[in-house]
Scaffold this motif. Structure first.
Motif, PDB file in Angstrom:
ATOM      1  N   ASP A 179      -8.233  66.387  -0.289  1.00 18.24           N
ATOM      2  CA  ASP A 179      -7.224  66.453  -0.574  1.00 18.24           C
ATOM      3  C   ASP A 179      -5.889  66.005  -0.241  1.00 18.24           C
ATOM      4  N   LEU A 180      -5.612  68.182  -0.739  1.00 20.73           N
ATOM      5  CA  LEU A 180      -4.514  68.388  -1.106  1.00 20.73           C
ATOM      6  C   LEU A 180      -4.776  69.952  -0.122  1.00 20.73           C
ATOM      7  N   ALA A 181      -3.801  69.742   0.786  1.00 24.72           N
ATOM      8  CA  ALA A 181      -3.235  70.968   1.606  1.00 24.72           C
ATOM      9  C   ALA A 181      -1.752  71.857   1.183  1.00 24.72           C
ATOM     10  N   ILE A 182      -1.850  73.275   1.226  1.00 23.49           N
ATOM     11  CA  ILE A 182      -0.307  73.730   0.967  1.00 23.49           C
ATOM     12  C   ILE A 182      -0.241  74.492   2.215  1.00 23.49           C
ATOM     13  N   VAL A 183       0.722  74.512   2.852  1.00 22.19           N
ATOM     14  CA  VAL A 183       0.549  75.431   3.990  1.00 22.19           C
ATOM     15  C   VAL A 183       2.034  75.844   4.131  1.00 22.19           C
ATOM     16  N   THR A 184       2.256  76.959   4.358  1.00 25.47           N
ATOM     17  CA  THR A 184       3.277  78.120   4.719  1.00 25.47           C
ATOM     18  C   THR A 184       2.850  78.869   5.685  1.00 25.47           C
ATOM     19  N   GLN A 193       0.229  83.369  15.876  1.00 30.72           N
ATOM     20  CA  GLN A 193       1.064  81.430  16.987  1.00 30.72           C
ATOM     21  C   GLN A 193       0.300  81.247  17.784  1.00 30.72           C
ATOM     22  N   ALA A 194       0.312  80.422  17.399  1.00 30.31           N
ATOM     23  CA  ALA A 194      -0.846  79.746  17.984  1.00 30.31           C
ATOM     24  C   ALA A 194       0.156  78.451  19.629  1.00 30.31           C
ATOM     25  N   PHE A 195       1.420  78.888  19.679  1.00 30.49           N
ATOM     26  CA  PHE A 195       2.338  78.723  20.472  1.00 30.49           C
ATOM     27  C   PHE A 195       3.535  80.024  20.315  1.00 30.49           C
ATOM     28  N   PRO A 196       2.867  81.033  21.215  1.00 33.51           N
ATOM     29  CA  PRO A 196       3.717  82.388  21.594  1.00 33.51           C
ATOM     30  C   PRO A 196       4.755  81.897  22.346  1.00 33.51           C
ATOM     31  N   GLN A 197       4.781  80.978  23.525  1.00 34.82           N
ATOM     32  CA  GLN A 197       5.692  80.729  25.074  1.00 34.82           C
ATOM     33  C   GLN A 197       6.746  79.807  23.774  1.00 34.82           C
ATOM     34  N   TYR A 198       6.712  79.398  22.971  1.00 33.67           N
ATOM     35  CA  TYR A 198       7.788  79.364  22.206  1.00 33.67           C
ATOM     36  C   TYR A 198       8.630  79.411  21.035  1.00 33.67           C
ATOM     37  N   GLN A 199       9.485  79.138  20.497  1.00 35.04           N
ATOM     38  CA  GLN A 199      10.494  79.954  19.286  1.00 35.04           C
ATOM     39  C   GLN A 199       9.707  79.370  18.402  1.00 35.04           C
ATOM     40  N   LEU A 200       9.658  80.506  16.327  1.00 32.41           N
ATOM     41  CA  LEU A 200       8.838  81.006  15.876  1.00 32.41           C
ATOM     42  C   LEU A 200       7.893  79.867  15.159  1.00 32.41           C
ATOM     43  N   TYR A 201       9.538  78.548  14.762  1.00 33.38           N
ATOM     44  CA  TYR A 201       9.858  77.603  14.084  1.00 33.38           C
ATOM     45  C   TYR A 201       8.173  75.611  14.757  1.00 33.38           C
ATOM     46  N   TRP A 202       8.539  76.784  15.806  1.00 32.82           N
ATOM     47  CA  TRP A 202       6.922  75.443  16.549  1.00 32.82           C
ATOM     48  C   TRP A 202       5.768  75.294  16.281  1.00 32.82           C
ATOM     49  N   GLU A 203       5.618  76.725  15.078  1.00 31.04           N
ATOM     50  CA  GLU A 203       4.470  77.316  14.416  1.00 31.04           C
ATOM     51  C   GLU A 203       4.124  75.633  14.175  1.00 31.04           C
ATOM     52  N   PHE A 253       3.914  73.257  13.845  1.00 31.72           N
ATOM     53  CA  PHE A 253       3.008  72.271  14.320  1.00 31.72           C
ATOM     54  C   PHE A 253       1.323  72.367  14.262  1.00 31.72           C
ATOM     55  N   GLN A 254       1.037  73.025  14.286  1.00 30.94           N
ATOM     56  CA  GLN A 254      -0.161  73.245  13.817  1.00 30.94           C
ATOM     57  C   GLN A 254      -0.139  72.833  12.600  1.00 30.94           C
ATOM     58  N   ILE A 255       0.135  71.771  11.262  1.00 35.57           N
ATOM     59  CA  ILE A 255      -0.009  71.472  10.551  1.00 35.57           C
ATOM     60  C   ILE A 255      -0.728  70.073  10.703  1.00 35.57           C
ATOM     61  N   GLY A 256      -0.814  69.606  12.888  1.00 35.05           N
ATOM     62  CA  GLY A 256      -1.637  68.853  12.754  1.00 35.05           C
ATOM     63  C   GLY A 256      -2.908  69.114  12.763  1.00 35.05           C
ATOM     64  N   ARG A 257      -3.293  69.925  13.136  1.00 32.14           N
ATOM     65  CA  ARG A 257      -4.819  70.737  12.814  1.00 32.14           C
ATOM     66  C   ARG A 257      -5.405  70.136  11.989  1.00 32.14           C
ATOM     67  N   LEU A 258      -4.601  69.495  10.417  1.00 31.18           N
ATOM     68  CA  LEU A 258      -5.367  69.771   8.602  1.00 31.18           C
ATOM     69  C   LEU A 258      -5.389  67.999   9.217  1.00 31.18           C
ATOM     70  N   TRP A 282       4.576  71.124   2.706  1.00 27.83           N
ATOM     71  CA  TRP A 282       4.913  72.618   3.687  1.00 27.83           C
ATOM     72  C   TRP A 282       5.383  72.542   2.722  1.00 27.83           C
ATOM     73  N   LEU A 283       6.026  74.019   3.021  1.00 30.36           N
ATOM     74  CA  LEU A 283       6.606  74.860   1.797  1.00 30.36           C
ATOM     75  C   LEU A 283       7.494  76.243   2.764  1.00 30.36           C
ATOM     76  N   ASP A 284       8.634  76.436   2.985  1.00 31.90           N
ATOM     77  CA  ASP A 284       8.792  77.905   3.576  1.00 31.90           C
ATOM     78  C   ASP A 284       8.342  79.075   3.162  1.00 31.90           C
ATOM     79  N   ALA A 285       8.524  79.774   3.490  1.00 35.15           N
ATOM     80  CA  ALA A 285       7.725  80.721   3.139  1.00 35.15           C
ATOM     81  C   ALA A 285       8.570  81.896   2.327  1.00 35.15           C
ATOM     82  N   ASP A 286       9.992  81.721   2.001  1.00 34.14           N
ATOM     83  CA  ASP A 286      11.134  82.142   0.869  1.00 34.14           C
ATOM     84  C   ASP A 286      11.488  81.561  -0.102  1.00 34.14           C
TER      85      ASP A 286
END
Length: 91
Positions: free
Chosen positions: A4-9, A44-54, A56-61, A70-74
């Motif tokens: 049901d539920l996932a929290i991602v950071t 990193q799944a997308f090392p060719q791009y800036q870190l904030y593009w990561e 998009f890994q949420i799409g796999r979930l 999504w929660l920011d790490a801070d």
């Protein structure tokens, strides 16, 4: 298996790893309390791009979880914080 539920950071890089030493325990306690899985992106799944593009890994979930937050790490989550999934309708 559909959960049901996932929290991602994300904790990629030395500075985010240091921050996550403080914040991840609060996120894990929150996830446990509301019945969600905590997923921490550490590579990193997308090392060719800036870190904030990561983010998009949420799409796999989306095929594995009904709802994803999504929660920011801070972010530090208070022990009394209500479940955001209960506060926001699924639709």
């Amino acid at each position: 298996m559909n959960k049901d539920l996932a929290i991602v950071t994300m904790a990629i890089g030395a500075s985010y790893e240091r921050v996550s030493l403080v914040t991840l325990p609060t996120m894990q306690a929150y996830a446990d309390r509301i019945g969600a899985d905590l997923i921490v992106l550490r590579t990193q799944a997308f090392p060719q791009y800036q870190l904030y593009w990561e983010k998009f890994q949420i799409g796999r979930l989306f095929g594995k979880y009904t709802r994803v937050l999504w929660l920011d790490a801070d972010i530090v989550i208070r022990p009394t914080a209500p479940s955001i999934f209960d506060q926001a309708p699924a639709d």
